[in-house]
Structure formats: C-alpha cells, structure tokens
Write an enzyme that holds these catalytic residues in place. Structure first.
Site, PDB file in Angstrom:
ATOM      1  CG  ASP A  14      -2.190  -1.010   1.096  1.00 39.83           C
ATOM      2  OD1 ASP A  14      -2.519  -1.658   0.207  1.00 39.83           O
ATOM      3  OD2 ASP A  14      -2.661  -1.147   2.044  1.00 39.83           O
ATOM      4  NE  ARG A  93      -1.622   2.908  13.243  1.00 34.65           N
ATOM      5  CZ  ARG A  93      -0.733   2.086  12.664  1.00 34.65           C
ATOM      6  NH1 ARG A  93       0.600   2.149  12.940  1.00 34.65           N
ATOM      7  NH2 ARG A  93      -1.118   0.919  12.360  1.00 34.65           N
ATOM      8  CG  ASP A 122      -4.686   2.298  12.593  1.00 33.82           C
ATOM      9  OD1 ASP A 122      -4.374   2.578  13.892  1.00 33.82           O
ATOM     10  OD2 ASP A 122      -4.182   1.211  12.133  1.00 33.82           O
ATOM     11  CB  SER A 174      -4.474  -6.585   7.918  1.00 31.14           C
ATOM     12  OG  SER A 174      -4.088  -5.139   8.044  1.00 31.14           O
TER      13      SER A 174
HETATM   14  N1  ARG Z   1      -8.062  -2.750  15.880  1.00 31.87           N
HETATM   15  C1  ARG Z   1      -6.907  -2.323  16.308  1.00 31.87           C
HETATM   16  C2  ARG Z   1      -6.965  -0.868  16.565  1.00 31.87           C
HETATM   17  O1  ARG Z   1      -7.757  -0.394  16.126  1.00 31.87           O
HETATM   18  C3  ARG Z   1      -5.621  -2.723  15.215  1.00 31.87           C
HETATM   19  C4  ARG Z   1      -5.527  -2.055  14.306  1.00 31.87           C
HETATM   20  C5  ARG Z   1      -4.211  -2.548  13.396  1.00 31.87           C
HETATM   21  N2  ARG Z   1      -4.168  -2.255  12.204  1.00 31.87           N
HETATM   22  C6  ARG Z   1      -3.828  -3.027  11.215  1.00 31.87           C
HETATM   23  N3  ARG Z   1      -3.677  -2.641  10.182  1.00 31.87           N
HETATM   24  N4  ARG Z   1      -3.694  -4.351  11.482  1.00 31.87           N
HETATM   25  O2  ARG Z   1      -6.087  -0.473  17.194  1.00 31.87           O
END
Ligand code: ARG
Length: 399
Positions: A14, A93, A122, A174
């Site tokens: 990506d 993040r 995110d 992912s």
């Molecule tokens: N659901 C989790 C969160 O919102 C993990 C997100 C992780 N991102 C990913 N691309 N797997 O913090």
C-alpha cells in the site's frame, strides 16, 4: 514548485504504491519509517522508497521513546480497551504522527500522508494527532480515495511502474507490529465464530506446543517503572519489554481474541499477541494492590483503566484529558516499587508472589495465629454501625 508531503511509510504494498500515486499527482514525497520494535529489517527501506519514487527516505529508531512515553503511561493506567486490548497499534499512531509533523515543519512541507483505510481507527488517530499538533497541515489518505479495488489491482499498478513488490505468497492477514504487541486482522479471522488458525500468530507458540514445565519470572519495579527481570537490570525499557516478549511468548502467554467496537461504528474481529505487556499488566496491578490503600485503589480501578483506554483508542493522545490522567497515575506510580513473581505455563500467566518496601500488608493484622494484634471487639462495634442501614430496612420490611 512541487507540493511536499511526508508519508508514513512501512515499505509494504500500500505505502509503496502511495509513493508513486502521489508523485504522479505532482507531490514530492519524503517517506518516514519508524522502528517501533516491529522486529523487521529496515535497512532496505530507503532504497525501496526511492525505487518507488520518493525523493528522500527517513528511517528512525523510536523504540525507547515509544516504550517510555507511550507504553509506560498506558501500563500505569492498566488500560485495556473493552477490558481486553492493550492498545498496541493505537499507541504507535500518535508517536508517528508527531514525527510526521516535526519533519513537515523542519522540511517545509504542507502535507502529511498515511496509508490507513476509511473504515479503521488508524486514520482517526493519525489525523486527530496531526491537527492537535499543527492544525494548518493538510492530511492525505490516498487509500481512501484511489481507484484500486483489490490487492491484485495494486500489484498490477506496481509492476507497471516498476515499484518493488514481494512476489512471495503473502499471508491473508493485515498485521501491525510494535514492541507492545502484534495486531492481526482479516482473512479467515473475519468469521468471528472460527478459531484463529495457528499461522496467524507470530510471537507466541500455541499453549499445546509450550514447554511442559512452568517457568517463573520475577519482575522488579522502581517508581512505577519495570527495571529488571530475573534480577537482570535493563538500562532501556524497550529492551526489557522485548526480552519479556520472548520469555512469555515461548509459553504462549498473551494471545487475545475479541470482537471490538471500532470508532467508525463497525464491530471487528481482532486477534492480538502481547506477551510482555500481558505479564507487565498483571505485575503492575499486583503491586498497586499491595501499596495502595483501599480508597485509592478502588478509585483507580473504577475510574482509570477504561477511561484511559478509550482516550488512547479514540486517538485523543494529545489531549489535556490524557495528560491530566497521566498526572494522576504518575502520583500513584511513585509508590509502585517491589518485586512480583509470576508463573508462565501453557498460555497462562499467574502471579504467585509479591513484595514491596512500600507494602501496606501487615502480618500482625492479617494473621489468624497467636501473633494476632487486631482488636476483635472493635470488629463487633464496627459491624453494628456498618450494618445499621440494612438492619433498619429489615425492621421496616417486617412491619
Ligand atoms: N483494531 C486495532 C486498533 O484499532 C488494530 C488495528 C491495527 N491495524 C492493522 N492494520 N492491522 O487499534
């Protein structure tokens, strides 16, 4: 003059496609990659970013800053989103956003960019953090608006533009990793009724394959900071956490399987591995229970873990609410000193011993032996007064 953008870059498909996609739209792309303890080789990142069209590629080691400024305060809050998730991805993040803002200001860029989708948390964390630090920056999120509708279309575009892509067969998941843990979603996990396949996990063995003998681990804290495991002192908190990930991971400790409420209103099935964090949460809680008086401990448990977890999960890291909660937690953390012994066995961690120079446990008061110093008559009077409201109620009920 080209518009400059600092892009949070992982080196995956990506973000590599984003570099070229933005370049084609007249942007000059500078990539930013952070080592937050994901355990991946980053030495080839600059080359890869430039082959995709970046004019410059920055790679930085943020492991210690991440551990001390982000993981530690969250540990001191015992924050678990919806009672289960130790917030691994949610914590990296704001730190990455902060760095994007710093570099944008330093390099005269008006834009920052990320590779998050339009249905996740995110995007919110990246953007809210960016604006809290510099509201005049504009945020680009190409994945939310570009034309590709599948991974295959992205690969096709990448090959056409000679963007380096791994031709190896990728796992269907992912994954987001940092030293606080691994987040795993998508693929077969999208059916919440189905047990996660073993190949979804990276840092933990299955309990079935864990050693048949238990392992004990002793964690020592000073002023609310973990400083040693097994009597071995660590200068860097990040190193301590990474080591604990190994120790707990080989016993299958720290697997979490849940359905969580995302900010955008979707419920999603998530699997996490946080071996070190799981051990540290148990150890920290144990010392808190030993050194805090009942009033303060109960107040903490009622008001902090859930609230703090929501603040972090919802991307409000750079809010006064988070700093104010930190100030509260820090005043308690100063009392968290001592050692906790934990037993790791077949996917489980249990506290088996605790001690602290600040312990409020008084054996003379607790004992049932002849050393007992508690005034039992006081117990009778106390119970009378304490029970008065229900005694009155009982009288009224019986007429
Ligand atoms: N659901 C989790 C969160 O919102 C993990 C997100 C992780 N991102 C990913 N691309 N797997 O913090």
């Amino acid at each position: 003059m080209a518009k400059k953008v600092i892009l949070a870059y992982s080196g995956g498909l990506d973000t590599s496609v984003i570099v070229r996609w933005l370049t084609d739209r007249g942007y000059e792309v500078i990539t930013y990659t952070a080592d937050v303890g994901q355990g991946e080789e980053l030495s080839e990142i600059p080359q890869k970013a430039k082959a995709s069209g970046a004019v410059e590629a920055i790679v930085e080691d943020l492991k210690e800053e991440f551990a001390k400024e982000y993981c530690l305060p969250t540990l001191r809050a015992l924050a678990l989103y919806e009672g289960k998730y130790p917030l691994t991805a949610s914590l990296s993040r704001p730190l990455i956003a902060k760095k994007l803002v710093e570099y944008a200001e330093r390099m005269g860029a008006d834009f920052v960019a990320h590779g998050s989708t339009g249905k996740g948390n995110d995007q919110v964390r990246f953007e809210v953090s960016t604006w809290a630090l510099n509201p005049s920056l504009k945020v680009l999120a190409p994945v939310r608006e570009w034309e590709f509708r599948s991974r295959e279309e992205e690969v096709e575009y990448a090959l056409k533009h000679r963007i380096p892509v791994k031709v190896t067969k990728e796992k269907p998941y992912s994954i987001d990793k940092n030293l606080w843990g691994v987040s795993i979603e998508c693929g077969p996990l999208e059916d919440p009724a189905v047990e996660p396949p073993e190949d979804a996990f990276e840092w933990t063995v299955s309990p079935e394959r864990a050693p048949d003998t238990a392992e004990y681990v002793e964690v020592e804290f000073k002023e609310g900071t973990p400083v040693a495991i097994q009597g071995k002192h660590f200068q860097r908190l990040s190193d301590l956490i990474l080591e604990l990930n190994q120790v707990a991971g080989r016993h299958g400790v720290g697997r979490i399987d849940m359905v969580e409420n995302r900010l955008v209103g979707i419920k999603s099935r998530e699997v996490y591995e946080a071996p070190g964090a799981t051990v540290l949460y148990q150890a920290y809680r144990e010392l808190l229970s030993l050194v805090l008086d009942r009033f303060t401990f109960h107040y903490f448990l009622t008001h902090i873990p859930h609230e703090y977890a929501k603040v972090v999960y919802e991307g409000l890291w750079f809010s006064p609410l988070r700093s104010a909660l930190d100030a509260f937690n820090l005043s308690l953390a100063k009392m968290v000193e001592g050692k906790v012994r934990l037993k790791l066995y077949k996917g489980k961690v249990s506290v088996v011993g605790r001690s602290s120079p600040k312990s409020l446990y008084v054996e003379d008061l607790a004992t049932y032996s002849e050393k007992d110093a508690f005034d039992h008559k006081a117990g009778a009077s106390f119970t009378q007064v304490f029970g008065l409201p229900l005694r009155v109620l009982g009288r009224v009920r019986r007429g």
